[in-house]
Design an enzyme around this catalytic site. Structure first.
Site, PDB file in Angstrom:
ATOM      1  N   TYR A  97      44.632  57.552  31.067  1.00 15.79           N
ATOM      2  CA  TYR A  97      43.881  56.476  30.418  1.00 15.79           C
ATOM      3  C   TYR A  97      43.772  56.695  28.905  1.00 15.79           C
ATOM      4  O   TYR A  97      42.802  56.244  28.287  1.00 15.79           O
ATOM      5  CB  TYR A  97      42.477  56.386  31.038  1.00 15.79           C
ATOM      6  CG  TYR A  97      42.450  55.676  32.380  1.00 15.79           C
ATOM      7  CD1 TYR A  97      42.874  54.357  32.515  1.00 15.79           C
ATOM      8  CD2 TYR A  97      41.968  56.309  33.527  1.00 15.79           C
ATOM      9  CE1 TYR A  97      42.846  53.695  33.738  1.00 15.79           C
ATOM     10  CE2 TYR A  97      41.923  55.651  34.757  1.00 15.79           C
ATOM     11  CZ  TYR A  97      42.367  54.341  34.852  1.00 15.79           C
ATOM     12  OH  TYR A  97      42.326  53.682  36.063  1.00 15.79           O
ATOM     13  N   GLU A 145      53.756  56.454  34.086  1.00 15.04           N
ATOM     14  CA  GLU A 145      52.687  56.903  34.985  1.00 15.04           C
ATOM     15  C   GLU A 145      53.248  57.592  36.232  1.00 15.04           C
ATOM     16  O   GLU A 145      52.682  58.572  36.713  1.00 15.04           O
ATOM     17  CB  GLU A 145      51.800  55.701  35.363  1.00 15.04           C
ATOM     18  CG  GLU A 145      50.989  55.212  34.157  1.00 15.04           C
ATOM     19  CD  GLU A 145      50.315  53.860  34.368  1.00 15.04           C
ATOM     20  OE1 GLU A 145      50.386  53.313  35.487  1.00 15.04           O
ATOM     21  OE2 GLU A 145      49.710  53.353  33.395  1.00 15.04           O
ATOM     22  N   ASN A 161      36.431  49.421  40.884  1.00 13.24           N
ATOM     23  CA  ASN A 161      37.360  48.338  41.247  1.00 13.24           C
ATOM     24  C   ASN A 161      38.544  48.796  42.112  1.00 13.24           C
ATOM     25  O   ASN A 161      39.582  48.151  42.163  1.00 13.24           O
ATOM     26  CB  ASN A 161      37.807  47.540  40.008  1.00 13.24           C
ATOM     27  CG  ASN A 161      38.564  48.376  39.000  1.00 13.24           C
ATOM     28  OD1 ASN A 161      38.865  49.543  39.251  1.00 13.24           O
ATOM     29  ND2 ASN A 161      38.880  47.785  37.863  1.00 13.24           N
ATOM     30  N   LYS A 201      41.730  54.340  43.950  1.00 11.17           N
ATOM     31  CA  LYS A 201      40.763  55.162  43.228  1.00 11.17           C
ATOM     32  C   LYS A 201      39.780  55.812  44.231  1.00 11.17           C
ATOM     33  O   LYS A 201      39.762  55.430  45.416  1.00 11.17           O
ATOM     34  CB  LYS A 201      40.028  54.289  42.210  1.00 11.17           C
ATOM     35  CG  LYS A 201      40.973  53.777  41.091  1.00 11.17           C
ATOM     36  CD  LYS A 201      40.239  52.826  40.153  1.00 11.17           C
ATOM     37  CE  LYS A 201      41.133  52.373  39.017  1.00 11.17           C
ATOM     38  NZ  LYS A 201      40.448  51.400  38.122  1.00 11.17           N
ATOM     39  N   HIS A 222      44.267  50.994  40.849  1.00 15.41           N
ATOM     40  CA  HIS A 222      44.960  50.911  39.558  1.00 15.41           C
ATOM     41  C   HIS A 222      46.383  50.422  39.785  1.00 15.41           C
ATOM     42  O   HIS A 222      47.015  50.760  40.791  1.00 15.41           O
ATOM     43  CB  HIS A 222      45.027  52.309  38.904  1.00 15.41           C
ATOM     44  CG  HIS A 222      46.034  52.360  37.782  1.00 15.41           C
ATOM     45  ND1 HIS A 222      45.734  51.939  36.503  1.00 15.41           N
ATOM     46  CD2 HIS A 222      47.352  52.713  37.767  1.00 15.41           C
ATOM     47  CE1 HIS A 222      46.821  52.060  35.749  1.00 15.41           C
ATOM     48  NE2 HIS A 222      47.812  52.530  36.486  1.00 15.41           N
TER      49      HIS A 222
HETATM   50  P1  DAT Z   1      43.070  47.404  34.666  1.00 11.90           P
HETATM   51  O1  DAT Z   1      42.643  48.513  35.587  1.00 11.90           O
HETATM   52  O2  DAT Z   1      42.837  46.052  35.273  1.00 11.90           O
HETATM   53  O3  DAT Z   1      44.482  47.581  34.152  1.00 11.90           O
HETATM   54  P2  DAT Z   1      42.154  48.296  32.056  1.00 11.90           P
HETATM   55  O4  DAT Z   1      43.459  48.970  31.897  1.00 11.90           O
HETATM   56  O5  DAT Z   1      41.707  47.395  30.947  1.00 11.90           O
HETATM   57  O6  DAT Z   1      42.087  47.428  33.397  1.00 11.90           O
HETATM   58  O7  DAT Z   1      41.016  49.377  32.267  1.00 11.90           O
HETATM   59  C1  DAT Z   1      41.254  50.510  33.075  1.00 11.90           C
HETATM   60  C2  DAT Z   1      40.019  50.755  33.911  1.00 11.90           C
HETATM   61  O8  DAT Z   1      38.925  51.068  33.066  1.00 11.90           O
HETATM   62  C3  DAT Z   1      39.537  49.561  34.727  1.00 11.90           C
HETATM   63  O9  DAT Z   1      40.245  49.424  35.947  1.00 11.90           O
HETATM   64  C4  DAT Z   1      38.123  49.891  34.939  1.00 11.90           C
HETATM   65  C5  DAT Z   1      37.739  50.558  33.622  1.00 11.90           C
HETATM   66  N1  DAT Z   1      37.150  49.575  32.699  1.00 11.90           N
HETATM   67  C6  DAT Z   1      37.802  48.658  31.949  1.00 11.90           C
HETATM   68  N2  DAT Z   1      36.960  47.915  31.231  1.00 11.90           N
HETATM   69  C7  DAT Z   1      35.721  48.398  31.530  1.00 11.90           C
HETATM   70  C8  DAT Z   1      34.399  48.044  31.102  1.00 11.90           C
HETATM   71  N3  DAT Z   1      34.184  47.067  30.227  1.00 11.90           N
HETATM   72  N4  DAT Z   1      33.396  48.740  31.640  1.00 11.90           N
HETATM   73  C9  DAT Z   1      33.581  49.740  32.504  1.00 11.90           C
HETATM   74  N5  DAT Z   1      34.794  50.133  32.953  1.00 11.90           N
HETATM   75  C10 DAT Z   1      35.843  49.445  32.448  1.00 11.90           C
HETATM   76 MG    MG Z   2      45.286  49.041  32.862  1.00 13.29          MG
END
Ligand code: DAT
Ligand code: MG
Length: 226
Positions: free
Chosen positions: A126, A203, A189, A86, A192
């Site tokens: 997303y 994707e 974080n 990212k 991805h």
């Molecule tokens: P991952 O990236 O571990 O697959 P995800 O698919 O649930 O997690 O979410 C995609 C991204 O969205 C994640 O990397 C960071 C953001 N995100 C998820 N939950 C969040 C939250 N509660 N607050 C802020 N950003 C969040």
């Molecule tokens: Mg995810």
């Protein structure tokens, strides 16, 4: 089950640097250098007589036979996953470190590019999260600078990559994982990774155009899988 290697010429019996040509093995269309580190061109073939062979002739035969465990291993499902550094990972100079972790693990890189993504592409990527309160901030973050897009391939690569990446919240991610070692906040974080083989395919198709992926065989392949 026995498989005869064309005219009966045993490819593995040739010296390592032999050039195999039409005259050596008449039904081979292309000539090529035999340079693999193992005695057989294909790891599926065994040239030892089967231990259960009853007659002397059968026991001394040079006919190759398919070696079943190798065949079974080769039939294991090979998956693809989409991995993306990212914008924070790119800005913080973590690209090499992150690629290195996947390379060292032994997965195969099939696509790689530095890319500034559009709002539309980020929203499509997303789309499952578009009802979440953090969605607008997530789209701003992903489009805030270049990302590094990668396609990785291997048996079990999707689940394994998720383990290498660690939990979504870096403070909950285990030490030794990418997020556990290199990040502190969910909204930054650094990486991805696809969450299922189906999403891996979806994707990769979304982020890469036709012709941007490379099908190749790493020379280390026989040292990673038997
Ligand atoms: P991952 O990236 O571990 O697959 P995800 O698919 O649930 O997690 O979410 C995609 C991204 O969205 C994640 O990397 C960071 C953001 N995100 C998820 N939950 C969040 C939250 N509660 N607050 C802020 N950003 C969040
Ligand atoms: Mg995810």
């Amino acid at each position: 089950m026995e498989v005869v290697c064309g005219s009966g010429v045993c490819v593995s019996s040739l010296p390592r640097s032999s050039t195999i040509t039409r005259s050596t093995v008449p039904q081979f269309r292309v000539s090529y250098q035999y340079l693999t580190p193992f005695p057989s061109q294909s790891h599926l073939f065994s040239y030892h007589p089967p231990p259960y062979a009853k007659t002397l002739r059968a026991r001394t035969t040079t006919k190759p036979a398919i070696f079943l465990p190798h065949l079974v291993a080769s039939l294991q499902q090979v998956d693809q996953t989409y991995i993306m550094v990212k914008p924070d990972g790119v800005q913080r100079g973590l690209v090499g470190e992150i690629i290195s972790r996947f390379e060292k693990k032994g997965f195969k890189l099939t696509g790689l590019k530095l890319f500034q993504c559009s709002k539309e592409l980020a929203e499509e990527h997303y789309k499952d999260l578009n009802q979440k309160s953090f969605f607008p901030k997530l789209i701003d973050y992903i489009t805030s600078g270049p990302v590094v897009c990668m396609a990785w391939e291997g048996v079990g690569v999707v689940a394994s990559a998720r383990k290498l990446i660690g939990a979504t919240d870096p403070l909950q991610a285990e030490p030794g994982t990418i997020r556990g070692d290199l990040a502190v906040q969910t909204g930054r974080n650094v990486i991805h990774g696809s969450d299922s083989p189906e999403n891996g395919k979806r994707e990769i198709a979304l982020w890469f155009k036709e012709g941007e992926l490379c099908d190749w065989t790493p020379v280390q392949a026989p040292w990673l899988r038997e």
